[in-house]
Write a protein that holds these residues in place. Structure first.
Motif, PDB file in Angstrom:
ATOM      1  N   ALA A   1     -12.295   6.652   0.077  1.00 19.47           N
ATOM      2  CA  ALA A   1     -11.204   5.680   0.081  1.00 19.47           C
ATOM      3  C   ALA A   1     -10.286   5.936  -1.104  1.00 19.47           C
ATOM      4  O   ALA A   1     -10.619   6.682  -2.024  1.00 19.47           O
ATOM      5  CB  ALA A   1     -11.767   4.262   0.014  1.00 19.47           C
TER       6      ALA A   1
ATOM      7  N   ALA B 187      -7.366   4.515  -4.162  1.00 17.08           N
ATOM      8  CA  ALA B 187      -7.119   3.403  -5.078  1.00 17.08           C
ATOM      9  C   ALA B 187      -6.274   2.352  -4.366  1.00 17.08           C
ATOM     10  O   ALA B 187      -5.404   2.701  -3.566  1.00 17.08           O
ATOM     11  CB  ALA B 187      -6.403   3.911  -6.331  1.00 17.08           C
ATOM     12  N   PRO B 188      -6.505   1.045  -4.618  1.00 20.41           N
ATOM     13  CA  PRO B 188      -5.841   0.001  -3.827  1.00 20.41           C
ATOM     14  C   PRO B 188      -4.380  -0.197  -4.189  1.00 20.41           C
ATOM     15  O   PRO B 188      -3.974  -1.233  -4.691  1.00 20.41           O
ATOM     16  CB  PRO B 188      -6.674  -1.250  -4.123  1.00 20.41           C
ATOM     17  CG  PRO B 188      -7.267  -0.984  -5.445  1.00 20.41           C
ATOM     18  CD  PRO B 188      -7.474   0.479  -5.552  1.00 20.41           C
ATOM     19  N   ILE B 189      -3.574   0.809  -3.932  1.00 25.04           N
ATOM     20  CA  ILE B 189      -2.133   0.730  -4.155  1.00 25.04           C
ATOM     21  C   ILE B 189      -1.450   1.187  -2.869  1.00 25.04           C
ATOM     22  O   ILE B 189      -1.694   2.296  -2.398  1.00 25.04           O
ATOM     23  CB  ILE B 189      -1.697   1.600  -5.348  1.00 25.04           C
ATOM     24  CG1 ILE B 189      -2.367   1.113  -6.629  1.00 25.04           C
ATOM     25  CG2 ILE B 189      -0.203   1.574  -5.504  1.00 25.04           C
ATOM     26  CD1 ILE B 189      -2.217   2.036  -7.791  1.00 25.04           C
ATOM     27  N   ILE B 190      -0.629   0.318  -2.305  1.00 27.33           N
ATOM     28  CA  ILE B 190       0.006   0.628  -1.016  1.00 27.33           C
ATOM     29  C   ILE B 190       1.188   1.556  -1.261  1.00 27.33           C
ATOM     30  O   ILE B 190       2.074   1.272  -2.068  1.00 27.33           O
ATOM     31  CB  ILE B 190       0.473  -0.669  -0.332  1.00 27.33           C
ATOM     32  CG1 ILE B 190      -0.720  -1.553  -0.024  1.00 27.33           C
ATOM     33  CG2 ILE B 190       1.237  -0.349   0.933  1.00 27.33           C
ATOM     34  CD1 ILE B 190      -0.353  -2.932   0.430  1.00 27.33           C
TER      35      ILE B 190
ATOM     36  N   HIS C 193      -4.852   1.478   5.959  1.00 25.10           N
ATOM     37  CA  HIS C 193      -5.428   0.703   4.855  1.00 25.10           C
ATOM     38  C   HIS C 193      -6.861   1.142   4.583  1.00 25.10           C
ATOM     39  O   HIS C 193      -7.811   0.454   4.936  1.00 25.10           O
ATOM     40  CB  HIS C 193      -5.360  -0.790   5.170  1.00 25.10           C
ATOM     41  CG  HIS C 193      -3.970  -1.316   5.096  1.00 25.10           C
ATOM     42  ND1 HIS C 193      -3.623  -2.591   5.419  1.00 25.10           N
ATOM     43  CD2 HIS C 193      -2.819  -0.724   4.704  1.00 25.10           C
ATOM     44  CE1 HIS C 193      -2.328  -2.767   5.260  1.00 25.10           C
ATOM     45  NE2 HIS C 193      -1.823  -1.644   4.827  1.00 25.10           N
TER      46      HIS C 193
ATOM     47  N   PHE D  64      -8.783   1.553   1.572  1.00 24.84           N
ATOM     48  CA  PHE D  64      -8.807   1.348   0.127  1.00 24.84           C
ATOM     49  C   PHE D  64     -10.208   1.005  -0.335  1.00 24.84           C
ATOM     50  O   PHE D  64     -11.025   0.514   0.448  1.00 24.84           O
ATOM     51  CB  PHE D  64      -7.876   0.197  -0.272  1.00 24.84           C
ATOM     52  CG  PHE D  64      -6.442   0.448   0.022  1.00 24.84           C
ATOM     53  CD1 PHE D  64      -5.854   1.652  -0.315  1.00 24.84           C
ATOM     54  CD2 PHE D  64      -5.673  -0.510   0.641  1.00 24.84           C
ATOM     55  CE1 PHE D  64      -4.531   1.889  -0.053  1.00 24.84           C
ATOM     56  CE2 PHE D  64      -4.350  -0.275   0.916  1.00 24.84           C
ATOM     57  CZ  PHE D  64      -3.775   0.931   0.568  1.00 24.84           C
ATOM     58  N   VAL D  65     -10.472   1.228  -1.630  1.00 29.61           N
ATOM     59  CA  VAL D  65     -11.681   0.662  -2.236  1.00 29.61           C
ATOM     60  C   VAL D  65     -11.461  -0.836  -2.417  1.00 29.61           C
ATOM     61  O   VAL D  65     -10.341  -1.335  -2.313  1.00 29.61           O
ATOM     62  CB  VAL D  65     -12.019   1.344  -3.583  1.00 29.61           C
ATOM     63  CG1 VAL D  65     -12.275   2.816  -3.389  1.00 29.61           C
ATOM     64  CG2 VAL D  65     -10.914   1.131  -4.568  1.00 29.61           C
ATOM     65  N   ASP D  66     -12.549  -1.554  -2.689  1.00 28.47           N
ATOM     66  CA  ASP D  66     -12.495  -3.021  -2.740  1.00 28.47           C
ATOM     67  C   ASP D  66     -11.697  -3.479  -3.965  1.00 28.47           C
ATOM     68  O   ASP D  66     -12.092  -3.183  -5.097  1.00 28.47           O
ATOM     69  CB  ASP D  66     -13.930  -3.548  -2.819  1.00 28.47           C
ATOM     70  CG  ASP D  66     -13.997  -5.006  -2.411  1.00 28.47           C
ATOM     71  OD1 ASP D  66     -12.954  -5.654  -2.477  1.00 28.47           O
ATOM     72  OD2 ASP D  66     -15.075  -5.457  -2.034  1.00 28.47           O
ATOM     73  N   PRO D  67     -10.575  -4.179  -3.802  1.00 29.38           N
ATOM     74  CA  PRO D  67      -9.792  -4.565  -4.990  1.00 29.38           C
ATOM     75  C   PRO D  67     -10.339  -5.779  -5.732  1.00 29.38           C
ATOM     76  O   PRO D  67      -9.963  -5.999  -6.880  1.00 29.38           O
ATOM     77  CB  PRO D  67      -8.413  -4.870  -4.411  1.00 29.38           C
ATOM     78  CG  PRO D  67      -8.658  -5.255  -3.015  1.00 29.38           C
ATOM     79  CD  PRO D  67      -9.869  -4.502  -2.556  1.00 29.38           C
TER      80      PRO D  67
ATOM     81  N   GLN E  42     -12.473  -5.054  -8.840  1.00 27.62           N
ATOM     82  CA  GLN E  42     -11.591  -4.501  -9.876  1.00 27.62           C
ATOM     83  C   GLN E  42     -10.809  -5.606 -10.568  1.00 27.62           C
ATOM     84  O   GLN E  42     -10.655  -5.590 -11.798  1.00 27.62           O
ATOM     85  CB  GLN E  42     -10.637  -3.498  -9.249  1.00 27.62           C
ATOM     86  CG  GLN E  42     -11.345  -2.301  -8.651  1.00 27.62           C
ATOM     87  CD  GLN E  42     -10.391  -1.187  -8.324  1.00 27.62           C
ATOM     88  OE1 GLN E  42      -9.242  -1.206  -8.742  1.00 27.62           O
ATOM     89  NE2 GLN E  42     -10.871  -0.209  -7.589  1.00 27.62           N
TER      90      GLN E  42
END
Lengths: 112, 178
Positions: A51, A53-56, A63, A65-68, A71
């Motif tokens: 996955a 980094a959670p940045i769109i 989608h 992503f890793v779990d935001p 974080q």
């Protein structure tokens, strides 16, 4: 799961420093180690293999992503750890000015 | 993912050195090695925001530690002394607790999802609604500043309280002179 066990080992090293060491700075170092291990454990639990980094971005519209949420929690915890460490070190500095030692066995007098 | 294990072993070694070494400055440098390894591991598990904050906080922590040690002493004189009775008792009690805690935690780790397969049950909602509702591309910032902004307010309160505590402890005027 092995990687979580490593984090717990780091936690236990920090706890060892807090419980058995007699030097105030070593005890504060133990607190810092515990904070690192817990923060790292949270970040590792939120990880997903492959996955992002959670940045769109426009490139990765899928989608994956890793779990935001871990974080975000850890981001708060890191900053609070800095505050607690600073207060502990200020108290340690004042204790040293009064007793001229960091040894908690020698800091016994209860003088106002 | 072998590099994660290598960094963790490095961190364990640095942590043991930080707790056992006689020179307090060296102990603080070892603590810094652990902290920067944590920052690198945050990058490896796809958490760039955490890595940035960790590096900044780590530098500040080391600076405060070094400032305190330079104003006081950098020799840990309790290391060389032989064990007293209470210390032996503390070590034994710690060992018992550590074994029990370790067993309990390893059993608990079987119940959380395995490494690399987060469940994302709550996070799915945040990821779907992050851009349309909060309007930020960085989902971590969305969670901190929009979905859970009250938590961040509490964090700011704790941070400023600690600043007030440090200022009150380190003040020069108004303290009783000997």
């Amino acid at each position: 799961m092995t990687i979580f066990v490593f984090c717990i080992a780091l936690f236990l090293i920090g706890l060892y420093a807090i419980v058995t060491k007699r030097n105030l700075i070593k005890i504060i170092i133990g607190f810092a180690l515990i904070e690192y291990s817990v923060n790292l454990l949270f970040a590792l639990i939120g990880f997903r293999r492959g996955a992002l980094a959670p940045i769109i971005t426009k490139v990765h519209s899928a989608h994956n992503f890793v779990d935001p949420i871990p974080q975000a929690l850890v981001l708060t915890a890191i900053v609070i750890a800095l505050g607690t460490t600073a207060v502990m070190l200020a108290i340690a500095l004042r204790i040293y000015e009064r007793y001229k030692t960091f040894d908690i066995a020698k800091i016994k007098k209860l003088k106002g | 993912m072998i590099e994660l294990y290598l960094f963790l072993i490095f961190m364990l070694v640095a942590a043991i050195i930080a707790t056992e070494i006689k020179d307090l400055l060296a102990a603080v440098i070892s603590l810094g090695a652990v902290g920067f390894s944590v920052a690198i591991m945050f990058i490896l598990v796809q958490a760039p925001d955490l890595a940035i904050v960790q590096i900044v906080v780590e530098v500040l922590t080391i600076v405060i530690f070094v400032a305190v040690i330079l104003k006081t002493t950098h020799i840990d004189e309790t290391i060389a002394e032989k064990f007293s009775g209470t210390q032996v008792l503390a070590t034994v009690l710690y060992a018992v607790f550590a074994i029990l805690f370790f067993i309990a935690m390893v059993r608990a780790m079987n119940d959380i999802p395995p490494f690399g397969q987060a469940t994302m049950r709550v996070a799915g909602q945040y990821i779907r609604l992050g851009l349309p509702r909060a309007g930020g591309a960085n989902l971590v910032a969305d969670v901190i500043l929009d979905f859970r902004a009250l938590d961040t307010l509490g964090e700011a309160t704790v941070l400023f309280t600690s600043v007030i505590g440090v200022v009150a402890l380190m003040r020069k005027i108004g303290r009783r002179q000997k």
